[in-house]
Design a protein around this motif. Structure first.
Motif, PDB file in Angstrom:
ATOM      1  N   THR A 149     -18.944 -45.478  21.464  1.00 35.93           N
ATOM      2  CA  THR A 149     -19.292 -44.468  22.695  1.00 35.93           C
ATOM      3  C   THR A 149     -20.406 -44.466  23.034  1.00 35.93           C
ATOM      4  OG1 THR A 149     -17.981 -43.092  21.138  1.00 35.93           O
ATOM      5  CG2 THR A 149     -19.071 -42.075  22.896  1.00 35.93           C
ATOM      6  N   LEU A 150     -21.437 -44.383  22.204  1.00 33.58           N
ATOM      7  CA  LEU A 150     -23.064 -44.299  22.592  1.00 33.58           C
ATOM      8  C   LEU A 150     -23.590 -45.744  23.257  1.00 33.58           C
ATOM      9  CD1 LEU A 150     -24.665 -43.444  19.547  1.00 33.58           C
ATOM     10  CD2 LEU A 150     -24.591 -42.385  21.011  1.00 33.58           C
ATOM     11  N   LYS A 151     -22.823 -46.714  23.366  1.00 31.21           N
ATOM     12  CA  LYS A 151     -22.769 -48.033  23.488  1.00 31.21           C
ATOM     13  C   LYS A 151     -22.030 -47.851  24.927  1.00 31.21           C
ATOM     14  CE  LYS A 151     -24.370 -51.840  20.285  1.00 31.21           C
ATOM     15  NZ  LYS A 151     -23.569 -53.144  20.126  1.00 31.21           N
ATOM     16  N   GLY A 152     -21.490 -47.056  25.226  1.00 33.76           N
ATOM     17  CA  GLY A 152     -20.104 -47.108  26.584  1.00 33.76           C
ATOM     18  C   GLY A 152     -19.525 -48.086  26.721  1.00 33.76           C
ATOM     19  N   GLU A 153     -18.707 -48.503  25.568  1.00 38.86           N
ATOM     20  CA  GLU A 153     -17.438 -48.842  25.233  1.00 38.86           C
ATOM     21  C   GLU A 153     -16.422 -48.597  24.727  1.00 38.86           C
ATOM     22  OE1 GLU A 153     -18.895 -51.765  21.858  1.00 38.86           O
ATOM     23  OE2 GLU A 153     -19.864 -53.039  23.044  1.00 38.86           O
ATOM     24  N   LEU A 154     -15.980 -47.716  26.064  1.00 39.24           N
ATOM     25  CA  LEU A 154     -15.560 -46.725  26.134  1.00 39.24           C
ATOM     26  C   LEU A 154     -13.757 -47.062  25.895  1.00 39.24           C
ATOM     27  CD1 LEU A 154     -16.607 -44.218  29.063  1.00 39.24           C
ATOM     28  CD2 LEU A 154     -17.417 -44.428  26.691  1.00 39.24           C
ATOM     29  N   ALA A 155     -12.962 -47.886  26.072  1.00 38.06           N
ATOM     30  CA  ALA A 155     -11.788 -47.964  25.942  1.00 38.06           C
ATOM     31  C   ALA A 155     -12.235 -48.791  24.945  1.00 38.06           C
ATOM     32  CB  ALA A 155     -11.529 -49.305  27.138  1.00 38.06           C
ATOM     33  N   ALA A 156     -12.661 -49.498  23.849  1.00 33.79           N
ATOM     34  CA  ALA A 156     -13.005 -49.498  21.928  1.00 33.79           C
ATOM     35  C   ALA A 156     -12.844 -47.900  21.213  1.00 33.79           C
ATOM     36  CB  ALA A 156     -14.090 -50.422  22.034  1.00 33.79           C
ATOM     37  N   ALA A 157     -13.548 -47.579  22.108  1.00 31.87           N
ATOM     38  CA  ALA A 157     -14.051 -46.239  21.667  1.00 31.87           C
ATOM     39  C   ALA A 157     -12.251 -45.905  21.121  1.00 31.87           C
ATOM     40  CB  ALA A 157     -14.689 -45.127  22.106  1.00 31.87           C
ATOM     41  N   LEU A 158     -11.807 -45.605  22.842  1.00 29.48           N
ATOM     42  CA  LEU A 158     -10.016 -44.674  22.462  1.00 29.48           C
ATOM     43  C   LEU A 158      -9.885 -45.358  21.681  1.00 29.48           C
ATOM     44  CD1 LEU A 158      -9.881 -44.268  26.433  1.00 29.48           C
ATOM     45  CD2 LEU A 158     -10.495 -42.307  24.443  1.00 29.48           C
ATOM     46  N   GLU A 159      -9.206 -46.581  20.960  1.00 28.81           N
ATOM     47  CA  GLU A 159      -9.120 -47.297  20.003  1.00 28.81           C
ATOM     48  C   GLU A 159      -8.902 -46.393  18.488  1.00 28.81           C
ATOM     49  OE1 GLU A 159      -9.651 -51.538  20.345  1.00 28.81           O
ATOM     50  OE2 GLU A 159      -8.627 -51.900  21.505  1.00 28.81           O
ATOM     51  N   SER A 160      -9.427 -45.328  18.774  1.00 27.43           N
ATOM     52  CA  SER A 160     -10.144 -45.200  17.074  1.00 27.43           C
ATOM     53  C   SER A 160      -9.818 -43.681  16.919  1.00 27.43           C
ATOM     54  CB  SER A 160     -11.396 -44.476  16.603  1.00 27.43           C
ATOM     55  OG  SER A 160     -12.075 -45.317  16.836  1.00 27.43           O
ATOM     56  N   PHE A 161      -8.540 -43.430  18.198  1.00 26.76           N
ATOM     57  CA  PHE A 161      -7.265 -42.472  18.782  1.00 26.76           C
ATOM     58  C   PHE A 161      -6.045 -42.666  18.129  1.00 26.76           C
ATOM     59  CE2 PHE A 161     -11.731 -40.896  20.072  1.00 26.76           C
ATOM     60  CZ  PHE A 161     -12.017 -40.203  19.628  1.00 26.76           C
ATOM     61  N   ASN A 162      -5.408 -42.034  17.519  1.00 28.05           N
ATOM     62  CA  ASN A 162      -3.765 -42.357  18.042  1.00 28.05           C
ATOM     63  C   ASN A 162      -3.674 -42.700  19.926  1.00 28.05           C
ATOM     64  OD1 ASN A 162      -0.745 -42.064  18.252  1.00 28.05           O
ATOM     65  ND2 ASN A 162      -0.804 -40.118  17.075  1.00 28.05           N
ATOM     66  N   PRO A 163      -2.834 -44.397  20.001  1.00 23.32           N
ATOM     67  CA  PRO A 163      -2.703 -44.116  20.865  1.00 23.32           C
ATOM     68  C   PRO A 163      -1.829 -43.478  22.267  1.00 23.32           C
ATOM     69  CG  PRO A 163      -2.009 -46.698  19.695  1.00 23.32           C
ATOM     70  CD  PRO A 163      -2.251 -44.945  18.713  1.00 23.32           C
ATOM     71  N   ASP A 164      -0.627 -42.230  20.860  1.00 24.33           N
ATOM     72  CA  ASP A 164      -0.091 -41.306  22.310  1.00 24.33           C
ATOM     73  C   ASP A 164      -0.641 -40.553  22.287  1.00 24.33           C
ATOM     74  OD1 ASP A 164       1.701 -43.234  21.599  1.00 24.33           O
ATOM     75  OD2 ASP A 164       2.838 -42.225  19.685  1.00 24.33           O
ATOM     76  N   ALA A 165      -2.013 -40.118  21.914  1.00 25.76           N
ATOM     77  CA  ALA A 165      -2.665 -38.955  22.618  1.00 25.76           C
ATOM     78  C   ALA A 165      -3.666 -39.523  23.384  1.00 25.76           C
ATOM     79  CB  ALA A 165      -3.723 -38.766  20.552  1.00 25.76           C
ATOM     80  N   VAL A 166      -4.441 -40.368  23.789  1.00 21.55           N
ATOM     81  CA  VAL A 166      -4.969 -41.058  24.105  1.00 21.55           C
ATOM     82  C   VAL A 166      -3.982 -41.532  25.526  1.00 21.55           C
ATOM     83  CG1 VAL A 166      -6.624 -40.788  22.921  1.00 21.55           C
ATOM     84  CG2 VAL A 166      -6.372 -42.666  23.221  1.00 21.55           C
ATOM     85  N   LYS A 167      -2.888 -41.819  25.672  1.00 17.72           N
ATOM     86  CA  LYS A 167      -2.884 -42.590  26.117  1.00 17.72           C
ATOM     87  C   LYS A 167      -3.329 -42.412  28.188  1.00 17.72           C
ATOM     88  CE  LYS A 167       1.680 -44.509  27.783  1.00 17.72           C
ATOM     89  NZ  LYS A 167       3.655 -44.658  27.272  1.00 17.72           N
ATOM     90  N   ALA A 168      -2.850 -40.991  28.153  1.00 16.23           N
ATOM     91  CA  ALA A 168      -3.050 -40.431  29.774  1.00 16.23           C
ATOM     92  C   ALA A 168      -4.478 -40.698  30.106  1.00 16.23           C
ATOM     93  CB  ALA A 168      -2.489 -39.329  30.017  1.00 16.23           C
ATOM     94  N   LEU A 169      -5.242 -40.703  29.622  1.00 20.13           N
ATOM     95  CA  LEU A 169      -6.803 -40.930  29.699  1.00 20.13           C
ATOM     96  C   LEU A 169      -7.453 -42.575  29.133  1.00 20.13           C
ATOM     97  CD1 LEU A 169      -9.731 -40.591  30.376  1.00 20.13           C
ATOM     98  CD2 LEU A 169      -9.736 -40.270  27.888  1.00 20.13           C
ATOM     99  N   ALA A 170      -6.569 -43.435  28.680  1.00 22.87           N
ATOM    100  CA  ALA A 170      -6.421 -45.128  28.447  1.00 22.87           C
ATOM    101  C   ALA A 170      -6.268 -45.758  29.640  1.00 22.87           C
ATOM    102  CB  ALA A 170      -6.167 -45.625  27.211  1.00 22.87           C
ATOM    103  N   GLU A 171      -4.627 -45.114  30.082  1.00 21.81           N
ATOM    104  CA  GLU A 171      -4.089 -45.895  31.244  1.00 21.81           C
ATOM    105  C   GLU A 171      -4.671 -45.360  32.588  1.00 21.81           C
ATOM    106  OE1 GLU A 171       0.011 -45.719  30.554  1.00 21.81           O
ATOM    107  OE2 GLU A 171      -0.142 -47.164  28.598  1.00 21.81           O
ATOM    108  N   ASN A 172      -5.649 -44.356  32.605  1.00 21.44           N
ATOM    109  CA  ASN A 172      -5.685 -43.832  33.767  1.00 21.44           C
ATOM    110  C   ASN A 172      -7.277 -44.782  34.722  1.00 21.44           C
ATOM    111  OD1 ASN A 172      -6.790 -42.823  36.696  1.00 21.44           O
ATOM    112  ND2 ASN A 172      -5.656 -41.498  35.800  1.00 21.44           N
ATOM    113  N   SER A 173      -7.885 -46.215  35.134  1.00 19.02           N
ATOM    114  CA  SER A 173      -8.567 -46.739  35.066  1.00 19.02           C
ATOM    115  C   SER A 173      -9.596 -45.936  36.138  1.00 19.02           C
ATOM    116  CB  SER A 173      -8.327 -47.896  36.242  1.00 19.02           C
ATOM    117  OG  SER A 173      -6.951 -47.255  37.944  1.00 19.02           O
TER     118      SER A 173
END
Length: 321
Positions: A103-127
């Motif tokens: 998160t601090l490094k701005g590697e945001l896609a990697a940060a989202l991998e620390s959450f349940n994929p179903d919970a963050v899908k709407a954000l992770a898949e919105n480029s």
């Protein structure tokens, strides 16, 4: 490190706690101000508690399965009665640290991998949303770099992230409680001694103020549940999944704040300051006007959206004021 360095260190850890969603209560937030994925008042099933924080190991499989229902609390040293529990605790702890670091490094896609994929899908898949967040990380980096140069103490988020990650792994502050092979909980537990050690890692040898310790202790209250999903230890429950509507609202807010961020960057570049007191004197007069301007921009965005969606059809009689 300067007072600003200490403040940044504490804020980085505090932001990390906030990012985990430890605070779930409070009144329903106003429009455009709902934290992503948070449902106010939504109860959470929490395993027997300790304290809270986060990170993520890819493809981890425990060596053996401990008895279901057993709970073994382990600190930073990873000591446990069972080798499998110790391995699980290390994996859970590593998942939390990786979340903070990315998160601090701005590697945001990697940060989202620390959450349940179903919970963050709407954000992770919105480029568009991910690009907007990446853009804001760059803006923040620029502001911090400017401040660090003025204060004579360089601020580089990559280095801060690596140092913080190393200290979180070294200091006995991440307490893990293992329930079974796929369920655990983690808590952040700072002491005056560990806060002082953290400050020294960033070059700050001054005593830790009592209020800093109190702030961290107050922030650490609730254990954060962790679950192994798809071979990764993740935060399984965010109250409710992030919705496409929330992502859209986030994009509106980020866009409305861009002019204010540009102005703040200009102020930080042009103003004269050499310590934290002087920096506060520069920023304080700007905060309230900027906040009012941001709220007005958000209101205008909401009205534009209502017009686009035909939301003002039955309110026309009262719109002349």
């Amino acid at each position: 490190m300067t007072d600003f360095g200490r403040s940044l260190t504490i804020l980085a850890v505090a932001a990390m706690i906030a990012a985990t969603g430890c605070e779930r209560s409070g009144d329903p937030p106003p429009r455009f101000n709902t934290p992503l994925g948070v449902s106010a008042g939504t109860p959470r099933a929490v395993a027997p508690a300790s304290d809270s924080l986060l990170r993520d190991p890819t493809g981890y499989t425990p060596a053996s399965v401990p008895p279901i229902g057993s709970t073994v609390a382990t600190g930073g040293g990873g000591t446990a009665d069972d080798g499998a529990d110790a391995a699980i605790a290390d994996a859970v702890r590593d998942s939390m640290v990786r979340l903070v670091q990315s998160t601090l490094k701005g590697e945001l896609a990697a940060a989202l991998e620390s959450f349940n994929p179903d919970a963050v899908k709407a954000l992770a898949e919105n480029s568009e949303a991910m690009d907007a967040l990446q853009n804001w990380h760059g803006r923040i980096e620029t502001m911090l770099r400017t401040v660090g140069d003025k204060l004579g103490s360089p601020i580089e988020l990559d280095k801060i992230a690596d140092t913080l990650a190393e200290q979180l792994r070294t200091l006995d502050v991440l307490k893990v409680e293992v329930q079974d092979a796929d369920h655990a909980s983690i808590t952040l537990n700072f002491t005056p001694e560990s806060l002082e050690a953290l400050g020294k890692a960033f070059g700050d040898t001054t005593p830790v103020p009592p209020e800093a310790t109190a702030m961290m202790a107050a922030s650490a209250g609730e254990a954060l549940p962790m679950q192994r999903i798809g071979g990764k230890w993740v935060i399984p429950d965010m109250g409710e999944p992030i919705t496409e509507e929330q992502v859209r609202q986030m994009l509106t807010a980020l866009k409305a704040a861009e002019p204010l961020a540009d102005r703040l960057t200009q102020i930080l570049n042009e103003a004269q300051y050499s310590n934290m007191d002087e920096l506060q004197q520069v920023l304080m007069p700007q905060m309230m006007p900027m906040m009012m301007e941001f709220m007005a921009a958000m209101e205008a965005a909401a009205e534009d959206e209502d017009d686009e969606n035909g939301g003002g059809d039955d309110g026309g009689a009262g719109s002349g004021g």
